[in-house]
Design an enzyme around this catalytic site. Structure first.
Site, PDB file in Angstrom:
ATOM      1  CG  ASN A   1      47.415  42.977  43.235  1.00 19.12           C
ATOM      2  OD1 ASN A   1      47.163  43.416  43.435  1.00 19.12           O
ATOM      3  ND2 ASN A   1      47.485  42.572  41.722  1.00 19.12           N
TER       4      ASN A   1
ATOM      5  CG  ASP B   1      52.538  33.249  42.587  1.00 19.67           C
ATOM      6  OD1 ASP B   1      52.944  34.516  42.301  1.00 19.67           O
ATOM      7  OD2 ASP B   1      52.745  32.426  41.282  1.00 19.67           O
TER       8      ASP B   1
ATOM      9  CG  PHE C   1      42.096  42.028  42.118  1.00 21.37           C
ATOM     10  CD1 PHE C   1      41.365  42.585  43.541  1.00 21.37           C
ATOM     11  CD2 PHE C   1      43.882  42.062  41.335  1.00 21.37           C
ATOM     12  CE1 PHE C   1      42.154  40.894  44.379  1.00 21.37           C
ATOM     13  CE2 PHE C   1      43.930  40.660  42.075  1.00 21.37           C
ATOM     14  CZ  PHE C   1      43.800  40.203  43.692  1.00 21.37           C
ATOM     15  N   GLY C   2      41.890  42.279  38.735  1.00 18.49           N
ATOM     16  CA  GLY C   2      42.771  41.928  37.856  1.00 18.49           C
ATOM     17  C   GLY C   2      41.271  41.593  37.147  1.00 18.49           C
ATOM     18  CE1 TYR C   3      43.022  38.034  32.587  1.00 15.94           C
ATOM     19  CE2 TYR C   3      44.602  37.560  34.793  1.00 15.94           C
ATOM     20  CZ  TYR C   3      44.425  38.099  33.613  1.00 15.94           C
ATOM     21  OH  TYR C   3      45.521  37.865  32.312  1.00 15.94           O
ATOM     22  CG  ASP C   4      37.974  39.856  40.639  1.00 19.51           C
ATOM     23  OD1 ASP C   4      38.082  38.378  41.335  1.00 19.51           O
ATOM     24  OD2 ASP C   4      38.123  40.607  41.996  1.00 19.51           O
TER      25      ASP C   4
ATOM     26  NE  ARG D   1      44.893  37.013  47.528  1.00 21.28           N
ATOM     27  CZ  ARG D   1      44.328  37.328  45.992  1.00 21.28           C
ATOM     28  NH1 ARG D   1      42.590  37.653  46.276  1.00 21.28           N
ATOM     29  NH2 ARG D   1      44.748  36.860  44.821  1.00 21.28           N
TER      30      ARG D   1
HETATM   31  P1  ITT Z   1      52.095  40.464  43.743  1.00 20.65           P
HETATM   32  O1  ITT Z   1      53.443  39.360  43.250  1.00 20.65           O
HETATM   33  O2  ITT Z   1      53.057  41.493  44.768  1.00 20.65           O
HETATM   34  O3  ITT Z   1      51.820  40.285  45.414  1.00 20.65           O
HETATM   35  P2  ITT Z   1      50.709  40.341  40.967  1.00 20.65           P
HETATM   36  O4  ITT Z   1      50.140  41.047  41.145  1.00 20.65           O
HETATM   37  O5  ITT Z   1      52.403  40.469  41.088  1.00 20.65           O
HETATM   38  O6  ITT Z   1      51.491  41.388  43.040  1.00 20.65           O
HETATM   39  P3  ITT Z   1      51.289  37.679  40.903  1.00 20.65           P
HETATM   40  O7  ITT Z   1      52.110  37.267  40.493  1.00 20.65           O
HETATM   41  O8  ITT Z   1      50.074  36.859  42.328  1.00 20.65           O
HETATM   42  O9  ITT Z   1      50.471  38.286  41.528  1.00 20.65           O
HETATM   43  O10 ITT Z   1      49.707  37.308  40.395  1.00 20.65           O
HETATM   44  C1  ITT Z   1      48.092  37.750  40.100  1.00 20.65           C
HETATM   45  C2  ITT Z   1      47.521  37.919  38.986  1.00 20.65           C
HETATM   46  O11 ITT Z   1      46.448  36.601  38.646  1.00 20.65           O
HETATM   47  C3  ITT Z   1      47.011  39.194  39.708  1.00 20.65           C
HETATM   48  O12 ITT Z   1      47.634  40.198  38.994  1.00 20.65           O
HETATM   49  C4  ITT Z   1      45.631  39.140  39.170  1.00 20.65           C
HETATM   50  O13 ITT Z   1      45.680  39.552  37.564  1.00 20.65           O
HETATM   51  C5  ITT Z   1      44.934  37.409  38.505  1.00 20.65           C
HETATM   52  N1  ITT Z   1      44.419  37.458  40.490  1.00 20.65           N
HETATM   53  C6  ITT Z   1      44.594  36.272  41.389  1.00 20.65           C
HETATM   54  N2  ITT Z   1      43.808  36.418  41.764  1.00 20.65           N
HETATM   55  C7  ITT Z   1      42.995  37.318  41.408  1.00 20.65           C
HETATM   56  C8  ITT Z   1      41.395  37.582  41.893  1.00 20.65           C
HETATM   57  O14 ITT Z   1      40.693  37.467  43.733  1.00 20.65           O
HETATM   58  N3  ITT Z   1      40.434  38.869  41.833  1.00 20.65           N
HETATM   59  C9  ITT Z   1      41.185  38.525  40.053  1.00 20.65           C
HETATM   60  N4  ITT Z   1      42.030  38.464  39.381  1.00 20.65           N
HETATM   61  C10 ITT Z   1      43.376  37.483  40.391  1.00 20.65           C
END
Ligand code: ITT
Length: 204
Positions: A15, A72, A157-160, A186
């Site tokens: 990621n 994770d 990224f993600g849900y930020d 994190r």
């Molecule tokens: P890796 O397993 O390759 O590390 P991944 O994205 O599949 O990547 P996870 O299974 O740990 O990783 O899923 C984490 C998800 O949770 C990530 O894709 C986001 O959707 C969300 N997430 C985690 N930390 C976040 C953050 O700091 N800000 C926003 N969303 C977050």
């Protein structure tokens, strides 16, 4: 074993958002993303963050023959009984992107009033010295907030964009990276991991 004493540590993540944050927080440590070694991503079959972090760290350590760190993480929403949880990355289905996941979350929370939109980001960070390491170092971080009604901001990224940060009265996606890293699940987990590694070293 301190992080800086190690020649190289593989970061078991694919990621880019996470990798950027982890590299910024561990600045100066010899961290290399697993993509450099063409490591195939491990299947995340665990039902807890800690199980999945161990699966990912073991996979990277095995394929690279190097110590590994895995993260994770995910979002836990009270009104959804803890969802999306360990499936945060694929909440809207396999291959879903961040926007798909955010839209699904907002839909699931439609009509839920502000006071019931409490949520938290969780991060479990695991260090394994090698793939058969029987005593992984495990650290965790929790960041409390609320889920907004609409996405705001373009950082992170993600849900930020839908994660409301009470301390700063804005969305996590509106925070500069350094502020997010100082507060986030994190950042907390990584600082705790480095402290645990130092403590382990001085105890041996
Ligand atoms: P890796 O397993 O390759 O590390 P991944 O994205 O599949 O990547 P996870 O299974 O740990 O990783 O899923 C984490 C998800 O949770 C990530 O894709 C986001 O959707 C969300 N997430 C985690 N930390 C976040 C953050 O700091 N800000 C926003 N969303 C977050």
């Amino acid at each position: 074993m301190t992080l800086s004493a190690l020649q190289q540590i593989v970061l078991a993540s694919g990621n880019p958002g996470k990798i950027k944050e982890i590299q910024a927080i561990l600045e100066g440590h010899p961290i290399v993303a697993q993509s450099t070694f063409n490591v195939a991503e491990a299947e995340e079959t665990g039902s807890t963050f800690v199980e999945n972090a161990i699966i990912k760290a073991r996979n990277a350590a095995l394929h690279c023959q190097l110590p590994a760190i895995a993260d994770d993480s995910g979002l836990v929403v009270d009104a959804l009984n803890g969802a999306p949880g360990v499936i945060s990355a694929r909440y809207a289905g396999i291959g879903a992107n961040d926007q798909d996941n955010v839209q699904k979350l907002l839909k699931e929370l439609e009509g839920v009033p502000d006071e019931l939109r409490s949520a938290r980001f969780i991060c479990v960070m695991v260090f394994m010295e090698h793939a058969d390491d029987p005593f992984p170092v495990i650290a965790q971080g929790v960041w409390e907030g609320k889920i907004l009604n609409h996405p705001v901001g373009d950082q992170g990224f993600g849900y930020d964009p839908v994660f409301w940060v009470p301390e700063y009265q804005c969305a996590s996606a509106e925070l500069p990276a350094s502020v997010k890293n100082a507060l986030s699940h994190r950042g907390q987990a990584l600082r705790s991991l480095t402290d645990l590694l130092k403590a382990r070293e001085s105890a041996t």
